[in-house]
Motif scaffolding. Sequence first.
Motif, PDB file in Angstrom:
ATOM      1  N   ASP A 151       2.079   6.687  -6.821  1.00 55.32           N
ATOM      2  CA  ASP A 151       1.068   7.662  -7.180  1.00 55.32           C
ATOM      3  C   ASP A 151       1.566   9.089  -6.978  1.00 55.32           C
ATOM      4  O   ASP A 151       1.311   9.980  -7.791  1.00 55.32           O
ATOM      5  N   LEU A 171      -7.969  -0.131  -9.210  1.00 59.45           N
ATOM      6  CA  LEU A 171      -7.100   0.266 -10.315  1.00 59.45           C
ATOM      7  C   LEU A 171      -7.533  -0.383 -11.629  1.00 59.45           C
ATOM      8  O   LEU A 171      -7.317   0.193 -12.704  1.00 59.45           O
ATOM      9  N   GLY A 196      -5.351  -4.633  -0.020  1.00 56.98           N
ATOM     10  CA  GLY A 196      -4.609  -4.771  -1.267  1.00 56.98           C
ATOM     11  C   GLY A 196      -5.507  -5.213  -2.404  1.00 56.98           C
ATOM     12  O   GLY A 196      -5.430  -4.692  -3.520  1.00 56.98           O
ATOM     13  N   ILE A 256      -7.626  -2.339  -3.572  1.00 52.20           N
ATOM     14  CA  ILE A 256      -6.854  -1.379  -4.376  1.00 52.20           C
ATOM     15  C   ILE A 256      -6.653  -1.909  -5.792  1.00 52.20           C
ATOM     16  O   ILE A 256      -6.789  -1.165  -6.773  1.00 52.20           O
ATOM     17  N   ALA A 259       2.309   1.654  -3.453  1.00 56.21           N
ATOM     18  CA  ALA A 259       1.323   2.181  -4.400  1.00 56.21           C
ATOM     19  C   ALA A 259       1.119   3.671  -4.201  1.00 56.21           C
ATOM     20  O   ALA A 259       1.073   4.447  -5.165  1.00 56.21           O
ATOM     21  N   LEU A 260       1.028   4.096  -2.919  1.00 60.53           N
ATOM     22  CA  LEU A 260       0.843   5.522  -2.633  1.00 60.53           C
ATOM     23  C   LEU A 260       2.042   6.335  -3.119  1.00 60.53           C
ATOM     24  O   LEU A 260       1.878   7.425  -3.697  1.00 60.53           O
ATOM     25  N   ALA A 310       3.690  10.073  -9.829  1.00 62.25           N
ATOM     26  CA  ALA A 310       2.879  10.441 -10.991  1.00 62.25           C
ATOM     27  C   ALA A 310       2.325  11.855 -10.835  1.00 62.25           C
ATOM     28  O   ALA A 310       2.311  12.641 -11.791  1.00 62.25           O
ATOM     29  N   PHE A 311       1.897  12.188  -9.606  1.00 62.19           N
ATOM     30  CA  PHE A 311       1.369  13.529  -9.334  1.00 62.19           C
ATOM     31  C   PHE A 311       2.437  14.595  -9.554  1.00 62.19           C
ATOM     32  O   PHE A 311       2.193  15.624 -10.204  1.00 62.19           O
ATOM     33  N   LEU A 330      -7.927   1.091   5.164  1.00 61.76           N
ATOM     34  CA  LEU A 330      -6.608   1.058   4.505  1.00 61.76           C
ATOM     35  C   LEU A 330      -6.737   1.287   3.004  1.00 61.76           C
ATOM     36  O   LEU A 330      -5.917   1.988   2.392  1.00 61.76           O
ATOM     37  N   ALA A 352      -6.816   9.393  -1.915  1.00 65.46           N
ATOM     38  CA  ALA A 352      -5.714  10.211  -2.397  1.00 65.46           C
ATOM     39  C   ALA A 352      -5.768  10.371  -3.912  1.00 65.46           C
ATOM     40  O   ALA A 352      -5.233  11.320  -4.451  1.00 65.46           O
ATOM     41  N   VAL A 353      -6.418   9.436  -4.602  1.00 57.59           N
ATOM     42  CA  VAL A 353      -6.473   9.521  -6.061  1.00 57.59           C
ATOM     43  C   VAL A 353      -7.924   9.507  -6.516  1.00 57.59           C
ATOM     44  O   VAL A 353      -8.498   8.470  -6.761  1.00 57.59           O
ATOM     45  N   ILE A 376       0.839  -1.213   0.000  1.00 60.63           N
ATOM     46  CA  ILE A 376       0.000   0.000   0.000  1.00 60.63           C
ATOM     47  C   ILE A 376       0.865   1.251   0.000  1.00 60.63           C
ATOM     48  O   ILE A 376       0.615   2.183  -0.759  1.00 60.63           O
ATOM     49  N   PHE A 434      -7.273   4.946   2.276  1.00 62.79           N
ATOM     50  CA  PHE A 434      -6.044   5.746   2.260  1.00 62.79           C
ATOM     51  C   PHE A 434      -5.611   5.983   0.830  1.00 62.79           C
ATOM     52  O   PHE A 434      -5.213   7.076   0.450  1.00 62.79           O
ATOM     53  N   PHE A 435      -5.666   4.917   0.035  1.00 57.87           N
ATOM     54  CA  PHE A 435      -5.238   5.016  -1.359  1.00 57.87           C
ATOM     55  C   PHE A 435      -6.314   5.665  -2.220  1.00 57.87           C
ATOM     56  O   PHE A 435      -6.040   6.567  -2.993  1.00 57.87           O
ATOM     57  N   PHE A 484      -5.302  15.556  -6.850  1.00 58.37           N
ATOM     58  CA  PHE A 484      -4.723  14.783  -7.947  1.00 58.37           C
ATOM     59  C   PHE A 484      -5.848  14.022  -8.619  1.00 58.37           C
ATOM     60  O   PHE A 484      -6.390  13.078  -8.089  1.00 58.37           O
TER      61      PHE A 484
END
Lengths: 80, 216
Positions: A68, B139, B132, B135, A64-65, A71-72, B204, B211-212, A61, B207-208, B82
């Motif tokens: 990312d 994606l 996981g 996520i 991955a963050l 990329a930003f 969890l 952010a996107v 995780i 969190f990802f 973002f």
Amino acid sequence: MLVDILLSIALLWLSIGIVLKDDLFSVVVYFIVFGMILALVWVRLFAFDLALAEVALGSGITGALLLDTIAFIKMQKRED
Amino acid sequence: MLYKGVLWCMAALFLGMLFFMVATMPPFSPKLDTLVQADLAMSGVSHDVTAVLLNFRALDTLLEVGVVLLALMGIQVVSPHFRYKPYTEANTITDIYIAILLPVIILSALYLLLAGSYKSGGAFVASALLAGGIIILKLTKPKLFVSLEKLHLRFLSALGLLFFVGIGVLTLIEGLFLQYPLSYASTLILMIETLLMFSLAIILASFFINAVQDLE
């Protein structure tokens, strides 16, 4: 014993790479690999739950963050 | 150049200190371990780590879940800036990949959850695996996440902590906070762990995902 020594050398080398590399992408890759080697160290210490958590959270995780974030940053640079 | 030299010196110093500390470490004495082993029969589970995490030091685990939830709130307050266009075209490789991988992930997470009561495993590891999986799903199949209600997700991510605190309040009737009665201990621990797994997985993964944000 030899495995432990090799693992510690790999961890040291990877951590030096994380601090000193200039390219952000390779730093993140070093970080992910660092997490995986660290998980192997936990397995060697018979802490299997910690090893799994390290792989999933520390490498997966967080990796991955971080990818990312790169990329930003690249996208922002392109806009400037 | 000077900056790198300083960095190397600090690293060498730190390494030296580390070696010194390891060399002068007192011999390992498993004092806590014997205490845990002595009371293991009273905890409701037969694995020492799970017994410490969810019975002897359950308050620490409760606060830890609270911290993770607070971190998620912090991320949600800061609105994501973002935005990218999600990849929505059909892709044979990723389709087959998640069709094989997701069932394995869900199965191993459930196994780890149940195995937690007698060997290494438990809610935290299982939730990390599930997160996981979520996520990967986000994606590869972003369309699945469009119809999800924000409010439902917030409720689900707080559910584990709510249940944990509720059990704690219920145990106040007979004894101390989070001191389970012996006959219910293993059932209560399993219920708490199951809900914690789902909540923590959602937290969890959020969190990802928070952010996107997708481009509308």
